[in-house]
Design an enzyme around this catalytic site. Structure first.
Site, PDB file in Angstrom:
ATOM      1  N   GLU A 172      54.376  48.485  33.210  1.00 26.29           N
ATOM      2  CA  GLU A 172      54.975  47.539  34.162  1.00 26.29           C
ATOM      3  C   GLU A 172      55.069  46.154  33.553  1.00 26.29           C
ATOM      4  O   GLU A 172      55.968  45.394  33.876  1.00 26.29           O
ATOM      5  CB  GLU A 172      54.204  47.517  35.487  1.00 26.29           C
ATOM      6  CG  GLU A 172      52.774  47.080  35.329  1.00 26.29           C
ATOM      7  CD  GLU A 172      52.025  47.006  36.639  1.00 26.29           C
ATOM      8  OE1 GLU A 172      52.265  47.839  37.512  1.00 26.29           O
ATOM      9  OE2 GLU A 172      51.193  46.105  36.771  1.00 26.29           O
ATOM     10  N   GLY A 213      49.295  47.815  39.482  1.00 28.78           N
ATOM     11  CA  GLY A 213      49.911  49.125  39.269  1.00 28.78           C
ATOM     12  C   GLY A 213      48.920  50.173  38.811  1.00 28.78           C
ATOM     13  O   GLY A 213      49.308  51.325  38.559  1.00 28.78           O
TER      14      GLY A 213
HETATM   15  N1  COA Z   1      31.284  42.552  38.123  1.00 26.20           N
HETATM   16  C1  COA Z   1      31.613  41.233  38.237  1.00 26.20           C
HETATM   17  N2  COA Z   1      32.409  40.581  37.366  1.00 26.20           N
HETATM   18  C2  COA Z   1      32.864  41.290  36.305  1.00 26.20           C
HETATM   19  C3  COA Z   1      32.552  42.639  36.101  1.00 26.20           C
HETATM   20  C4  COA Z   1      31.736  43.280  37.081  1.00 26.20           C
HETATM   21  N3  COA Z   1      31.398  44.557  36.961  1.00 26.20           N
HETATM   22  N4  COA Z   1      33.153  43.051  34.973  1.00 26.20           N
HETATM   23  C5  COA Z   1      33.830  42.001  34.479  1.00 26.20           C
HETATM   24  N5  COA Z   1      33.643  40.940  35.274  1.00 26.20           N
HETATM   25  C6  COA Z   1      34.197  39.593  35.113  1.00 26.20           C
HETATM   26  C7  COA Z   1      34.146  39.100  33.668  1.00 26.20           C
HETATM   27  O1  COA Z   1      32.868  38.546  33.386  1.00 26.20           O
HETATM   28  C8  COA Z   1      35.251  38.044  33.671  1.00 26.20           C
HETATM   29  O2  COA Z   1      34.746  36.899  34.330  1.00 26.20           O
HETATM   30  P1  COA Z   1      35.224  35.413  33.920  1.00 26.20           P
HETATM   31  O3  COA Z   1      36.695  35.368  34.275  1.00 26.20           O
HETATM   32  O4  COA Z   1      34.367  34.531  34.774  1.00 26.20           O
HETATM   33  O5  COA Z   1      34.951  35.311  32.452  1.00 26.20           O
HETATM   34  C9  COA Z   1      36.306  38.664  34.590  1.00 26.20           C
HETATM   35  O6  COA Z   1      35.607  39.661  35.372  1.00 26.20           O
HETATM   36  C10 COA Z   1      37.468  39.321  33.845  1.00 26.20           C
HETATM   37  O7  COA Z   1      36.928  40.280  32.988  1.00 26.20           O
HETATM   38  P2  COA Z   1      37.432  40.516  31.509  1.00 26.20           P
HETATM   39  O8  COA Z   1      36.376  41.356  30.850  1.00 26.20           O
HETATM   40  O9  COA Z   1      37.799  39.224  30.865  1.00 26.20           O
HETATM   41  O10 COA Z   1      38.676  41.460  31.717  1.00 26.20           O
HETATM   42  P3  COA Z   1      40.238  41.291  31.961  1.00 26.20           P
HETATM   43  O11 COA Z   1      40.761  39.919  31.752  1.00 26.20           O
HETATM   44  O12 COA Z   1      40.818  42.361  31.147  1.00 26.20           O
HETATM   45  O13 COA Z   1      40.397  41.615  33.524  1.00 26.20           O
HETATM   46  C11 COA Z   1      40.345  42.988  35.481  1.00 26.20           C
HETATM   47  C12 COA Z   1      39.823  42.752  34.065  1.00 26.20           C
HETATM   48  C13 COA Z   1      39.726  44.278  36.009  1.00 26.20           C
HETATM   49  C14 COA Z   1      39.928  41.818  36.403  1.00 26.20           C
HETATM   50  C15 COA Z   1      41.913  43.065  35.417  1.00 26.20           C
HETATM   51  O14 COA Z   1      42.285  44.021  34.466  1.00 26.20           O
HETATM   52  C16 COA Z   1      42.510  43.455  36.754  1.00 26.20           C
HETATM   53  O15 COA Z   1      42.702  42.617  37.629  1.00 26.20           O
HETATM   54  N6  COA Z   1      42.790  44.758  36.958  1.00 26.20           N
HETATM   55  C17 COA Z   1      43.327  45.273  38.206  1.00 26.20           C
HETATM   56  C18 COA Z   1      44.824  45.350  38.178  1.00 26.20           C
HETATM   57  C19 COA Z   1      45.311  46.332  37.162  1.00 26.20           C
HETATM   58  O16 COA Z   1      44.577  47.094  36.568  1.00 26.20           O
HETATM   59  N7  COA Z   1      46.590  46.359  36.945  1.00 26.20           N
HETATM   60  C20 COA Z   1      47.099  47.320  35.964  1.00 26.20           C
HETATM   61  C21 COA Z   1      48.477  47.529  35.988  1.00 26.20           C
HETATM   62  S1  COA Z   1      49.247  46.061  35.277  1.00 26.20           S
END
Ligand code: COA
Length: 504
Positions: A290, A384
């Site tokens: 996406e 997504g």
């Molecule tokens: N509990 C609490 N916080 C957590 C955590 C948990 N188990 N695991 C990670 N985090 C925090 C990290 O510490 C980081 O915090 P910060 O912003 O204060 O540094 C934040 O979450 C983001 O984590 P990061 O490891 O940098 O991962 P990311 O930038 O790859 O984002 C998601 C991870 C899950 C938040 C992001 O992928 C998302 O929103 N996913 C849902 C939507 C999706 O998957 N779309 C896919 C189709 S496009």
């Protein structure tokens, strides 16, 4: 020149050009807006920003529907101005997140392929104004979108009124990149005739009813670049584990070195893990995703990816300059479609995608939480990830095994919020290793996940939990009164670690 009328090729529309303030003045309290934009790209900018200005002297609230997250701080400013009643289907802004979690406005966390269906069928409120960013309007009456398509096709076809923002900063070379196809209503629909990632099934622009166009606004705001988070040791290890898993699939004869069309989710982890494929033997790859982040263009540049289909391109400033400065080089390797098509279950299942998305946490049985920190606080939304995980050939979730310096284990006894159930999750990967859960019973899954994916700090604690759960029996053994003990520890002590049992 801002008001470049050459970009409105249907000259009968020239008289509709207005300023952003005037267009924003038509929007009334209680209305629903469908704004273009997907992960900081191709978002309507001038009218939403003018609406925020209006809120300084007037009190009103509107529903804000988009493709996904938007840039230019629009979500932040809309939230701060207090003019959002309900927001859907996705956001990724720190300030809006605070307002959502404080209950200041409503947020509907929705599968990104669902929004169009819900608008078309009348379940969601009718869109009063579609506000969509465009490169130009063609002589035969089509809106040429910019760097994302998102939900714009449906917003335009279903809205009572349309405002078009022609962005003169967006290159006219984008014309021809899009493939616009809108399925008919459910019940009278033909199969979507897309058989491969590179095929085209629609038109180069969004058709519209000219009588619904209330105004055309010229703008020159640029898209917001995505923040660059370079790969680190752990994401590189995760990429290596992912490659080992895919290698196993090739040696078992289930895949070739061309793999299958790849989808990779948003965020720094998925971007870095996909980027790690650059040093693999896999080649002649295709992407059916996406959003295209930097890593896809790095793979194109390295000759690893030969075609990429998505509904949005979201890049760092450096990569934006490179890609949009040399669009001619990339044009024949890219297509942008509506998110309803990029995320459509029919296509995802037909093409047999390998999907790679990021989890916040997963549990010992393979349920995944992608959205809710500690089970209650919204992070961004499911996006997504559910569309892809449920329907792909192999649904992979990646996450670092610990977060916040080790105070959080990303593998817990029971996730505190479920986005993807154990039935939709095939493989989980951390920097510790991977667990291939396909065909495994819950007890087999728990053994493998604890052995392969958990950080050493938390291994004994999770094993103790699981062994106590086994004494209670069941298909999916749990000690229900302790199932959220990791989260309870975190809330009480600031760490999930149970100091007595952890091996430090
Ligand atoms: N509990 C609490 N916080 C957590 C955590 C948990 N188990 N695991 C990670 N985090 C925090 C990290 O510490 C980081 O915090 P910060 O912003 O204060 O540094 C934040 O979450 C983001 O984590 P990061 O490891 O940098 O991962 P990311 O930038 O790859 O984002 C998601 C991870 C899950 C938040 C992001 O992928 C998302 O929103 N996913 C849902 C939507 C999706 O998957 N779309 C896919 C189709 S496009």
């Amino acid at each position: 020149m801002l008001n470049n009328l050459d970009r409105i090729k249907d000259t009968s529309l020239h008289s509709l050009v207005v300023g952003a303030e005037e267009a924003a003045s038509w929007i009334q309290h209680g209305m629903t807006l469908g704004l273009s934009g997907f992960t900081r790209s191709g978002d309507a900018k001038a009218v939403p920003l003018a609406l925020v200005e209006r809120a300084a002297t007037e009190s009103f609230k509107v529903n804000i529907f988009t493709g996904a997250s938007v840039g230019s701080d629009i979500d932040k400013l809309l939230s701060e101005a207090g003019i959002v009643h309900k927001r859907l289907p996705f956001q990724a802004d720190a300030t809006m997140r605070k307002h959502i979690n404080a209950g200041n406005h409503l947020f509907v966390d929705q599968h990104l392929s669902h929004t169009s269906e819900l608008i078309r069928s009348g379940v969601l409120p009718t869109i009063d104004f579609a506000v969509v960013e465009a490169v130009s309007i063609t002589a035969d009456g089509m809106i040429i979108p910019t760097t994302s398509v998102g939900n714009s096709t449906t917003f335009v076809s279903q809205a009572k009124n349309i405002i078009i923002e022609i962005n003169v900063e967006q290159s006219e070379m984008l014309e021809g990149l899009h493939d616009i196809y809108e399925p008919a209503a459910q019940g009278s629909r033909q199969p979507i005739p897309l058989m491969s990632a590179e095929e085209r099934i629609g038109q180069i622009g969004i058709p519209f009813d000219a009588s619904k166009v209330k105004g055309i606004v010229f703008t020159n705001y640029t898209d917001s670049p995505s923040p660059i988070v370079p790969p680190d040791e752990e994401t590189e290890e995760m990429a290596q584990h992912l490659i080992s898993f895919l290698r196993q699939e090739v040696s078992a004869g289930r895949l070739t070195n061309k793999l299958a069309p790849l989808q990779a989710g948003i965020g720094s982890v998925a971007n870095a893990v996909l980027g790690g494929m650059i040093n693999s033997e896999f080649e002649d790859l295709q992407v059916y995703s996406e959003v295209l982040q930097d890593s896809v263009f790095e793979l194109i540049d390295a000759g690893k990816v030969n075609f990429a289909s998505a509904c949005s391109i979201t890049l760092s400033q450096e990569m934006m300059d490179k890609v949009y400065g040399n669009l001619e080089e990339y044009r024949d390797k890219l297509v942008l479609r509506p998110q309803e098509i990029t995320n459509h279950p029919e296509i995802i299942r037909r093409l047999g995608l390998i999907s790679i998305n990021t989890a916040l946490e997963f549990d010992i049985y393979g349920n995944v939480n992608s959205t809710h920190v500690s089970g209650t606080k919204m992070m961004n939304g499911i996006g997504g990830s559910g569309d892809f995980a449920r329907n792909s050939r192999i649904a992979i979730f990646v996450t670092k095994s610990i977060a916040k310096g080790g105070n959080i284990s990303s593998i817990v006894p029971f996730v505190a919020h479920v986005d993807h159930t154990e039935h939709d999750v095939d493989v989980v990967v951390t920097e510790q290793g991977y667990a291939d859960l396909r065909g495994l019973a819950p007890r087999e899954r728990a053994e493998l996940i604890i052995e392969n994916c958990v950080h050493p700090m938390y291994k004994k604690q999770l094993r103790d939990y699981y062994e106590e759960a086994l004494t209670r029996g069941g298909q999916t053994p749990h000690v229900l009164e302790k199932a959220f003990s990791f989260h309870a520890n975190l809330a009480k002590n600031g760490t999930m670690l149970d100091k007595e049992t952890a091996l430090v």
